[in-house]
Motif scaffolding. Structure first.
Motif, PDB file in Angstrom:
ATOM      1  N   ALA A  99      80.753 -10.337  25.960  1.00  0.00           N
ATOM      2  CA  ALA A  99      81.483  -9.105  26.224  1.00  0.00           C
ATOM      3  C   ALA A  99      82.774  -9.058  25.419  1.00  0.00           C
ATOM      4  CB  ALA A  99      81.791  -8.972  27.705  1.00  0.00           C
ATOM      5  N   CYS A 100      83.028  -7.896  24.792  1.00  0.00           N
ATOM      6  CA  CYS A 100      84.251  -7.699  24.014  1.00  0.00           C
ATOM      7  C   CYS A 100      85.470  -7.770  24.943  1.00  0.00           C
ATOM      8  CB  CYS A 100      84.188  -6.358  23.308  1.00  0.00           C
ATOM      9  SG  CYS A 100      85.734  -5.894  22.508  1.00  0.00           S
ATOM     10  N   PRO A 101      86.489  -8.557  24.605  1.00  0.00           N
ATOM     11  CA  PRO A 101      87.660  -8.674  25.470  1.00  0.00           C
ATOM     12  C   PRO A 101      88.495  -7.390  25.529  1.00  0.00           C
ATOM     13  CG  PRO A 101      87.997  -9.885  23.434  1.00  0.00           C
ATOM     14  CD  PRO A 101      86.573  -9.416  23.423  1.00  0.00           C
ATOM     15  N   ASP A 102      88.325  -6.516  24.566  1.00  0.00           N
ATOM     16  CA  ASP A 102      89.087  -5.264  24.563  1.00  0.00           C
ATOM     17  C   ASP A 102      88.410  -4.151  25.352  1.00  0.00           C
ATOM     18  OD1 ASP A 102      91.145  -6.301  23.199  1.00  0.00           O
ATOM     19  OD2 ASP A 102      90.676  -5.397  21.264  1.00  0.00           O
ATOM     20  N   CYS A 103      87.160  -3.830  24.997  1.00  0.00           N
ATOM     21  CA  CYS A 103      86.505  -2.694  25.623  1.00  0.00           C
ATOM     22  C   CYS A 103      85.464  -3.105  26.656  1.00  0.00           C
ATOM     23  CB  CYS A 103      85.867  -1.800  24.567  1.00  0.00           C
ATOM     24  SG  CYS A 103      84.519  -2.585  23.688  1.00  0.00           S
ATOM     25  N   GLY A 104      85.102  -4.387  26.701  1.00  0.00           N
ATOM     26  CA  GLY A 104      84.187  -4.875  27.716  1.00  0.00           C
ATOM     27  C   GLY A 104      82.724  -4.632  27.418  1.00  0.00           C
ATOM     28  N   SER A 105      82.416  -3.993  26.306  1.00  0.00           N
ATOM     29  CA  SER A 105      81.011  -3.732  25.996  1.00  0.00           C
ATOM     30  C   SER A 105      80.358  -5.001  25.454  1.00  0.00           C
ATOM     31  CB  SER A 105      80.881  -2.587  24.995  1.00  0.00           C
ATOM     32  OG  SER A 105      81.362  -2.992  23.730  1.00  0.00           O
ATOM     33  N   SER A 106      79.111  -5.198  25.873  1.00  0.00           N
ATOM     34  CA  SER A 106      78.385  -6.408  25.513  1.00  0.00           C
ATOM     35  C   SER A 106      77.768  -6.274  24.129  1.00  0.00           C
ATOM     36  CB  SER A 106      77.300  -6.667  26.553  1.00  0.00           C
ATOM     37  OG  SER A 106      76.686  -7.898  26.295  1.00  0.00           O
ATOM     38  N   ILE A 145      80.001  -8.709  16.716  1.00  0.00           N
ATOM     39  CA  ILE A 145      80.471  -7.400  16.265  1.00  0.00           C
ATOM     40  C   ILE A 145      80.528  -6.490  17.487  1.00  0.00           C
ATOM     41  CG2 ILE A 145      79.944  -5.392  14.812  1.00  0.00           C
ATOM     42  CD1 ILE A 145      78.317  -7.407  13.032  1.00  0.00           C
ATOM     43  N   CYS A 146      81.703  -5.910  17.736  1.00  0.00           N
ATOM     44  CA  CYS A 146      81.849  -5.006  18.872  1.00  0.00           C
ATOM     45  C   CYS A 146      81.068  -3.715  18.608  1.00  0.00           C
ATOM     46  CB  CYS A 146      83.319  -4.701  19.125  1.00  0.00           C
ATOM     47  SG  CYS A 146      83.550  -3.500  20.450  1.00  0.00           S
ATOM     48  N   GLY A 147      80.303  -3.290  19.632  1.00  0.00           N
ATOM     49  CA  GLY A 147      79.465  -2.106  19.481  1.00  0.00           C
ATOM     50  C   GLY A 147      80.216  -0.788  19.612  1.00  0.00           C
ATOM     51  N   ALA A 148      81.417  -0.826  20.193  1.00  0.00           N
ATOM     52  CA  ALA A 148      82.174   0.409  20.419  1.00  0.00           C
ATOM     53  C   ALA A 148      82.647   0.991  19.088  1.00  0.00           C
ATOM     54  CB  ALA A 148      83.359   0.129  21.324  1.00  0.00           C
ATOM     55  N   VAL A 149      82.326   2.246  18.865  1.00  0.00           N
ATOM     56  CA  VAL A 149      82.639   2.886  17.591  1.00  0.00           C
ATOM     57  C   VAL A 149      84.148   3.062  17.422  1.00  0.00           C
ATOM     58  CG1 VAL A 149      82.230   4.902  16.133  1.00  0.00           C
ATOM     59  CG2 VAL A 149      80.440   4.092  17.674  1.00  0.00           C
TER      60      VAL A 149
HETATM   61 ZN   LIG Z   1      85.228  -3.754  21.843  1.00  0.00          ZN
END
Ligand SMILES: [Zn+2]
Length: 136
Positions: free
Chosen positions: A60-67, A99-103
């Protein structure tokens, strides 16, 4: 006799080398710690080196939480652990950068955390920092 002490030490190293099956070291070194798999164990010159990597398929991304399961790259962390049977113990941990998935996220990649094993960027395991011989 100094020679006897030398043989004792050699014997200890040989025993450690023979016991390099991963499940044993998994429980010995990483029991209950995060999701870490032991890959290989080598012993030389009084130091046991445990090569390990994360087991989780995603993080999980520490910024946005998306896996994310998209691996950007890998790097190695070297963590000192308290000595075991008078042998120095080092964990060579392969850390994946996802790689974070959040655009619209501020962060494009993030490293796999091993929070229970060691603090971020630490060169020692949490156990070593707690060890009484290390002082306070
Ligand atoms: Zn993120």
């Amino acid at each position: 006799m100094p020679a006897d002490r030398c043989c004792d030490r050699l014997w200890t190293v040989m025993v450690l080398v023979m016991q390099t099956d991963a499940p044993l070291w998994d429980s010995l070194v990483l029991d209950g710690i995060d999701s870490v798999d032991v890959e290989t164990v080598t012993a030389a010159f009084g130091t046991v080196e445990v090569v390990a990597k994360g087991r989780a398929a995603s993080s999980a991304c520490p910024d946005c939480g998306s896996s994310s399961a998209r691996v950007h790259d890998r790097y190695q962390r070297r963590l000192k652990d308290p000595p075991l049977a008078e042998q120095g113990l080092v964990i060579r941990l392969t850390v994946r950068r996802f790689i974070c998935g959040a655009v619209d996220g501020p962060r494009r990649t993030f490293a796999e955390p091993f929070s229970r094993l060691a603090a971020p960027h630490a060169r020692f395991t949490r156990r070593l920092r707690r060890a009484p011989s290390g002082g306070t």
